[in-house]
Motif scaffolding. Structure first.
Motif, PDB file in Angstrom:
ATOM      1  N   LEU A   1      43.007  53.947  42.415  1.00 17.14           N
ATOM      2  CA  LEU A   1      43.074  53.808  41.542  1.00 17.14           C
ATOM      3  C   LEU A   1      44.462  54.563  41.213  1.00 17.14           C
ATOM      4  CD1 LEU A   1      42.703  54.142  37.382  1.00 17.14           C
ATOM      5  CD2 LEU A   1      41.871  56.521  37.933  1.00 17.14           C
ATOM      6  N   VAL A   2      45.553  53.608  40.831  1.00 25.90           N
ATOM      7  CA  VAL A   2      46.598  54.349  39.803  1.00 25.90           C
ATOM      8  C   VAL A   2      47.058  54.087  38.692  1.00 25.90           C
ATOM      9  CG1 VAL A   2      47.670  52.011  41.617  1.00 25.90           C
ATOM     10  CG2 VAL A   2      49.034  54.143  41.810  1.00 25.90           C
ATOM     11  N   GLN A   3      48.691  55.099  38.344  1.00 22.25           N
ATOM     12  CA  GLN A   3      48.812  54.286  37.501  1.00 22.25           C
ATOM     13  C   GLN A   3      49.657  53.097  37.685  1.00 22.25           C
ATOM     14  OE1 GLN A   3      50.422  58.026  36.009  1.00 22.25           O
ATOM     15  NE2 GLN A   3      48.947  58.398  34.508  1.00 22.25           N
ATOM     16  N   ALA A   4      50.414  52.918  36.350  1.00 19.82           N
ATOM     17  CA  ALA A   4      50.991  51.358  36.656  1.00 19.82           C
ATOM     18  C   ALA A   4      52.611  51.940  37.176  1.00 19.82           C
ATOM     19  CB  ALA A   4      51.750  50.552  35.209  1.00 19.82           C
ATOM     20  N   GLY A   5      53.050  51.353  38.314  1.00 14.68           N
ATOM     21  CA  GLY A   5      54.276  51.114  38.422  1.00 14.68           C
ATOM     22  C   GLY A   5      54.049  52.710  39.930  1.00 14.68           C
ATOM     23  N   GLY A   6      53.226  52.357  39.911  1.00 12.79           N
ATOM     24  CA  GLY A   6      52.860  53.196  41.372  1.00 12.79           C
ATOM     25  C   GLY A   6      52.554  52.382  42.715  1.00 12.79           C
ATOM     26  N   SER A   7      52.207  53.170  43.645  1.00 13.49           N
ATOM     27  CA  SER A   7      52.074  52.165  45.101  1.00 13.49           C
ATOM     28  C   SER A   7      51.079  52.249  45.362  1.00 13.49           C
ATOM     29  CB  SER A   7      53.122  52.183  45.632  1.00 13.49           C
ATOM     30  OG  SER A   7      54.595  52.193  45.435  1.00 13.49           O
ATOM     31  N   LEU A   8      49.949  51.808  46.532  1.00 14.92           N
ATOM     32  CA  LEU A   8      48.753  51.788  47.109  1.00 14.92           C
ATOM     33  C   LEU A   8      49.209  51.471  48.523  1.00 14.92           C
ATOM     34  CD1 LEU A   8      45.855  50.835  44.729  1.00 14.92           C
ATOM     35  CD2 LEU A   8      46.655  53.198  46.284  1.00 14.92           C
ATOM     36  N   ARG A   9      48.724  52.066  49.620  1.00 14.35           N
ATOM     37  CA  ARG A   9      49.238  50.809  51.188  1.00 14.35           C
ATOM     38  C   ARG A   9      47.279  50.131  51.771  1.00 14.35           C
ATOM     39  NH1 ARG A   9      52.680  50.911  55.322  1.00 14.35           N
ATOM     40  NH2 ARG A   9      51.874  51.223  57.470  1.00 14.35           N
TER      41      ARG A   9
END
Length: 115
Positions: free
Chosen positions: A11-19
């Motif tokens: 789960l991440v907020q808009a504008g964030g990053s995931l790999r």
């Protein structure tokens, strides 16, 4: 047979990053095209990005160009999807795929982007 195991969703907020990572085993991947697909609720599974293992040539869906980057680590037999500037519409289950004469799928990893 190619076995694929994805990891890195969350789960991440808009504008964030995931790999996201996809670890492959079972076959030499030199002839394979590796891809990341996603499927949102009520929608068809769609191709997000792909990379040709032999030379690293890549392709992207228009919706993710400039935000997502696919790469491979040949020493670890791993495909990476770096996702930046995430949007709520990127929310989906993400699947790793290996395609040559047959097509193999991982179990999927959930990505949720909150607004």
């Amino acid at each position: 047979q190619v076995q694929l195991v994805e990891s890195g969703g969350g789960l991440v907020q808009a504008g964030g990053s995931l790999r996201l990572s996809c670890a492959a085993s079972g076959r030499t991947l030199s002839s394979y095209v590796m891809g990341w697909y996603r499927q949102a609720p009520g929608k068809e599974r769609e191709l997000v990005a792909a990379i040709r293992w032999s030379d690293g040539n890549t392709g992207y869906a228009d919706s993710v160009k400039g935000r997502f980057t696919i790469s491979r680590d040949t020493s670890k037999n791993t495909v990476i999807l770096q996702m930046d500037s995430l949007k709520p519409e990127d929310t989906a289950i993400y699947y790793c795929n290996a395609r040559y004469r047959n097509s193999y799928w991982g179990q999927g990893t959930q990505v949720t982007v909150s607004s």
